[in-house]
Every structure is written in structure tokens, then in C-alpha cells.
Design a protein around this motif. Sequence first.
Motif, PDB file in Angstrom:
ATOM      1  N   MET A  98       0.824  -1.219   0.000  1.00  0.00           N
ATOM      2  CA  MET A  98       0.000   0.000   0.000  1.00  0.00           C
ATOM      3  C   MET A  98       0.858   1.270   0.000  1.00  0.00           C
ATOM      4  SD  MET A  98      -3.020  -0.372  -0.538  1.00  0.00           S
ATOM      5  CE  MET A  98      -3.794   1.213  -0.268  1.00  0.00           C
ATOM      6  N   HIS A  99       2.151   1.145   0.441  1.00  0.00           N
ATOM      7  CA  HIS A  99       2.947   2.366   0.551  1.00  0.00           C
ATOM      8  C   HIS A  99       3.131   3.035  -0.812  1.00  0.00           C
ATOM      9  CE1 HIS A  99       5.891  -0.689  -0.611  1.00  0.00           C
ATOM     10  NE2 HIS A  99       6.578   0.307  -1.134  1.00  0.00           N
ATOM     11  N   ARG A 100       2.925   2.277  -1.898  1.00  0.00           N
ATOM     12  CA  ARG A 100       3.044   2.885  -3.222  1.00  0.00           C
ATOM     13  C   ARG A 100       1.967   3.941  -3.441  1.00  0.00           C
ATOM     14  NH1 ARG A 100       1.711  -0.788  -6.760  1.00  0.00           N
ATOM     15  NH2 ARG A 100       2.330   0.489  -8.520  1.00  0.00           N
ATOM     16  N   TYR A 101       0.898   3.847  -2.675  1.00  0.00           N
ATOM     17  CA  TYR A 101      -0.209   4.804  -2.857  1.00  0.00           C
ATOM     18  C   TYR A 101      -0.127   5.983  -1.900  1.00  0.00           C
ATOM     19  CZ  TYR A 101      -2.352   1.440  -5.972  1.00  0.00           C
ATOM     20  OH  TYR A 101      -2.592   0.599  -7.011  1.00  0.00           O
ATOM     21  N   LYS A 102       0.993   6.058  -1.132  1.00  0.00           N
ATOM     22  CA  LYS A 102       1.123   7.135  -0.159  1.00  0.00           C
ATOM     23  C   LYS A 102       1.022   8.517  -0.807  1.00  0.00           C
ATOM     24  CE  LYS A 102       4.713   6.117   2.271  1.00  0.00           C
ATOM     25  NZ  LYS A 102       5.880   6.059   3.146  1.00  0.00           N
ATOM     26  N   PHE A 103       1.438   8.589  -2.084  1.00  0.00           N
ATOM     27  CA  PHE A 103       1.430   9.897  -2.748  1.00  0.00           C
ATOM     28  C   PHE A 103       0.037  10.503  -2.836  1.00  0.00           C
ATOM     29  CE2 PHE A 103      -0.497   9.250  -6.900  1.00  0.00           C
ATOM     30  CZ  PHE A 103      -0.504   7.879  -7.000  1.00  0.00           C
ATOM     31  N   VAL A 104      -1.002   9.621  -2.739  1.00  0.00           N
ATOM     32  CA  VAL A 104      -2.374  10.135  -2.803  1.00  0.00           C
ATOM     33  C   VAL A 104      -2.617  11.106  -1.646  1.00  0.00           C
ATOM     34  CG1 VAL A 104      -4.812   9.509  -2.794  1.00  0.00           C
ATOM     35  CG2 VAL A 104      -3.159   8.043  -3.935  1.00  0.00           C
ATOM     36  N   LEU A 105      -1.928  10.859  -0.520  1.00  0.00           N
ATOM     37  CA  LEU A 105      -2.097  11.731   0.643  1.00  0.00           C
ATOM     38  C   LEU A 105      -1.300  13.024   0.512  1.00  0.00           C
ATOM     39  CD1 LEU A 105      -1.984   9.082   3.510  1.00  0.00           C
ATOM     40  CD2 LEU A 105      -3.974  10.299   2.612  1.00  0.00           C
ATOM     41  N   TYR A 106      -0.023  12.926   0.070  1.00  0.00           N
ATOM     42  CA  TYR A 106       0.760  14.166   0.051  1.00  0.00           C
ATOM     43  C   TYR A 106       0.695  14.927  -1.272  1.00  0.00           C
ATOM     44  CZ  TYR A 106       4.627  11.421  -2.012  1.00  0.00           C
ATOM     45  OH  TYR A 106       5.395  10.624  -2.812  1.00  0.00           O
ATOM     46  N   ARG A 107       0.262  14.280  -2.350  1.00  0.00           N
ATOM     47  CA  ARG A 107       0.178  14.986  -3.627  1.00  0.00           C
ATOM     48  C   ARG A 107      -0.742  16.218  -3.564  1.00  0.00           C
ATOM     49  NH1 ARG A 107       1.738  13.874  -8.934  1.00  0.00           N
ATOM     50  NH2 ARG A 107       3.465  12.849  -7.898  1.00  0.00           N
ATOM     51  N   PRO A 108      -1.918  16.117  -2.910  1.00  0.00           N
ATOM     52  CA  PRO A 108      -2.759  17.323  -2.809  1.00  0.00           C
ATOM     53  C   PRO A 108      -2.037  18.494  -2.151  1.00  0.00           C
ATOM     54  CG  PRO A 108      -4.036  15.409  -2.223  1.00  0.00           C
ATOM     55  CD  PRO A 108      -2.618  14.940  -2.374  1.00  0.00           C
ATOM     56  N   ILE A 109      -1.092  18.213  -1.222  1.00  0.00           N
ATOM     57  CA  ILE A 109      -0.346  19.308  -0.597  1.00  0.00           C
ATOM     58  C   ILE A 109       0.566  19.966  -1.629  1.00  0.00           C
ATOM     59  CG2 ILE A 109       1.286  19.892   1.242  1.00  0.00           C
ATOM     60  CD1 ILE A 109       0.157  17.348   2.690  1.00  0.00           C
TER      61      ILE A 109
END
Lengths: 312, 260
Positions: A1-12
Motif C-alpha cells: 500500500m505504501h506505493r499509494y502514499k502519494f495520494v495523501l501528500y500529492r494534494p499538498i
Amino acid sequence: MHRYKFVLYRPIQFLPVLFGISIVTFVLVRLIPGDPARVLLGTRATPTAIANIRSQYGLDEPMWLQYFYFVKNLFHGEMGKSILYKIDVLKLILTRIEPTLVLVLTSVTLSVLIAVFMAALAARNHGRFADHAVRVVSTAGIGFPPFWLGLMLIILFSVNLDLLPVSGYGRTLGDKVAHLILPSLTIALSLSTVLTRSLRAAMVEGLRSDIATAARARGMPERVVFWRHVFPNSMVPTINLLAINIGWLIGGTVVIESVFAIPGIGQLLVRAIFSRDYMVVQGVAMVLACATVLINLIADIVTVAADPRVKL
Amino acid sequence: MIGATILLVFVLAALLAPYISPYDPVTQNTDLRLQGPSWAHLFGTDNFGRDVFSRVIWGLRVDLQIAILGVVFPFIIGTLVGTVAGFFGGLVDAILMRLIDVILAFPFLVLVLSIIAILGPGLTSFYIAMALVGWVSYARLIRAQVLVLKNSDYAVAAVSLGFSRARIMFRHLLPNAVAGSVVFSMSDAVIVLLNGAAISYLGLGVQPPIAEWGIMVAEGQPFITTAWWITLFPGLSIVVLAFGFSLFGDALGDVLGVKE
């Protein structure tokens, strides 16, 4: 799942861009010469309405404070009132969003289908007649003005064959579908030219790759080699290309909605420009820019889901 | 070769429009309304009795101008910005790159239309809008090239010889960085042509009675069921001109050794 972490910080990461979008739209309307209150309310505004908008947007205050009011109003979902329709711009846009959204989705789906068909035809007949034909068609196709192509499709399917309605949007589901076929096909044909070129190149390369050779060595028929091994890999760069062209796609929708008289956001924008309804112009520009940013995020997610090797 | 031929023929036709167009493009003749193609009127006549063939030739002048000026201004601005950003790097670069990100976040046509909304409809507004929005692609291309080239041996040599920054940027780096942009400008011309015609079609660009292909398509639209020739020929002309630019761009890319 860590590959999808960018979903959280990309909006920032998007925050500076969103900030920039708000600045550009703010500056745009304030570049119009004349009293901003009159510009925003039209020439026949009542003195009370002018006083109201002055206080709501702080139009007598310095520029930076005006921008602060502008953003504060945005956070309350307030983009001002349309002069023409007398309702809040955001509400107005929401009532028009359905046709545009459906048009964009059907156009993208159709264009991918057309591009896959054309590119597969060309790549599997590499160097032969079908390949050359697809290359000529996709090179020439880029230069087809969508608004004109739409009219030619109307002549063919609505006037000569009498199969589909000429323009408008319809009320029932079946009616809407019938009205959306030609506009979607118009946008899809234009968009698919770009997709076909890249997809064909990726497929030709894929057919020469070690993966394909290994599959053939195991005795797989060419059809299976192509559809199971080459095709899925060739789709990844196509998703990126779609994301890059999303701004173009939305721009094309604006024009096509006017050609086919579809009551979407694009037609709203064009009418607003003619009637000097600047609040609507500002609102539509901002909403479409934010939509583009959001679609790019979705494209990133799809890319990561489609290709396990990609890390963002 | 085909691309160059198409462009050459079109440029000649545009220059010679007054001599080769058989009729005046704006004079109305109510006796000749909505006549189909014939030897006297190759492309037929429109609802004002104007000769469509003559209007297509005169329209070529305007559309060729759109494709050229709509590319030249963004090209110049983008090249300057890209060279400066790539050469100086640091804060200048960071600010310019963020600005480009913001402009690219807007759908191209939507931003161009919004600027036209502020400036008022017309061809001048279109050129200004194109210059304000279109430069970003060129700036990115040139910047990427300059970033690579400024570490090349000849650039380092030029620095150690004590040449001024302006001289290094514009005499040494720019000529080597510009090839990719020149090739890109040909495919950009296609997009600009289509956008310019689309904006005129919407009624926000060239104003009647001037002959321009986008506007001619719009004027023919009410008659597509009965007089298809009014819309068919101007649109077809856009297709051929665009095809010319595309092919010429591909050929230019091969000659200059630029890959897209």
C-alpha cells in the motif's frame, strides 16, 4: 500500500498551483477597466446591490485585502452572482455540470477504443498497407477542426441517414444518449489521432521486446502474445498522454457544446463571454482549472495501479 | 516535400489573392443566393450570394496570419524566458517554473477565452491571449536544452574567457538550443490554426464580413441541410493547411535531427 502514499501528500503539492489559479482568476477580472462593482454587476445594477458587493468583496480596500476577501468568499462556496441568471455562480455551474461530465467521459472512452483498434491494426501489420494508412489518417486527423468535423458528422448521420438528432440535449436517458453520440464521436475522433500515434509506437516496440519473444518461444499464438503481453504494457504511456491532453479535451468540449447546443459548462462560458457576465467567466475558469488538477491526480493513481513498477 | 509544397502553394495563393480570386469576397449578390458548385462558382455561393471559392482564398490570408503570428509571439517570449530561467537557475528559475505550472493547470482554450472575455472579441485580443498563454511550452523546451548545454565544454570555455552572460546566452547557448522549438512550432501552428478558427467560429475572433475559414463554417451552419458547400470547403481548407504544417514539421525534424 505504501506505493499509494502519494495520494495523501500529492494534494499538498497542489496547493501552490491552486493558490496560483486563484491569483490568476482574481487578477483577470480586475484587469477590466472601470469600476469593478459595475463590471461585476452590469450597467443596470441598483445602488444597494453595488454597495453590497463593495462590502462583500472589499472593493474599496487595497488589492491584497480584496484578494483576502475573494479567497474568504471562495471558502464559503461563494463565487459571486451571475448577472444574467441572477443565481450564485457555483450553483449555476453545478446545474450545468452533468452534460459536460458525461460528454468528457464518453469521449475519452470512445477515443481509447478507437485508438486501440487503429493502433493494433497498424502495429500487427507493421510496415504494410494498413500501417501506412493508419499513419496517414492519424497525421491528417490532427488537423481536422473539431467544430467542422462535428458539422460533417451531422450532415452524414442526421441529415443524410436521419439516424441521430441534429443538436440539443434531451430529457430522458435514452434521449440524452442519442443526443450525445455525435458530439462524443467528434471529440473522440480528434483525440484518438494523438493517442493512436503513441499507442502504435508503444505496440511496435512491445512486439519486438523480450517479453514478446519469450512468449512466442513458449509457443503462444501471436494473437495471445499481442493482447495478453504487448497490449497491457502499451496502455501505460497512453494514460499519461491522456492526462497531458486533458486540458485540450476540456477546451474541445467548450467548442463542441456550442456546435451541438449542449447546455453544459462550455456553452455557459461562451454565453457568459458574450453577455459580459464576468463572475461566470471567472467561476468557470477556476472550476475547470481545478478539475484539470484533479484529473491529473486521478491519472497518477491509475498509472500506479496499472504498472507495479511505477513509484511516485 | 509534400508538406513544403502545400505550404508554398498556400503562401503564394495568399499573396496573390487579389489576382486569383474570381470574385470579390464581400460583395453581396442576392440573385445568386445558395447556388451549388458550378464552373462559374467552383465552391458554390453562400446565403448572401458571395462566391465561396473567392472567400476561401481571401480567408487563407487571415488564417495563415493566425497560424504564423499566433506562433511567433509565444515563440519569442518563451525562448527568452526559457533561456533566462535555464541559464540563471535558482530563484528566477523557481518562480518562472511555478508560473508555468499555474498556466498549464488551466485548460489552454479556457484561459485564452477568459482573456478574450476581458479584452473583448477580435483578432488582436486573440494574439495577445496567445502570447500570454502559449509561451509556456517554448519556455519549457528551451529551458531543458539550456540546462544541458550550459555544462557543455564550449559554454564552460566561453565563461572562462570572460564573455558576458548575455553573449553566452544568446550567441552560444540559444542557437544550439532552438532546433527543438523550431520543429515544435510547426505542430504548434496546427493547434494555433485550429484554435484561432474555433474562436472565430464561436464569434469571438475575426468579425464579419471579413472572410475567414472558422467564421465561414459558422455562417454556413444554418444551411447545412440544404447548402453543404458553404461549410465543407472552408473546413477542408483548414485540414489541408494543417496537414501541410504537420508534414513540413516532420520533415524539418528529420533534417535537424530532432525527435519529438
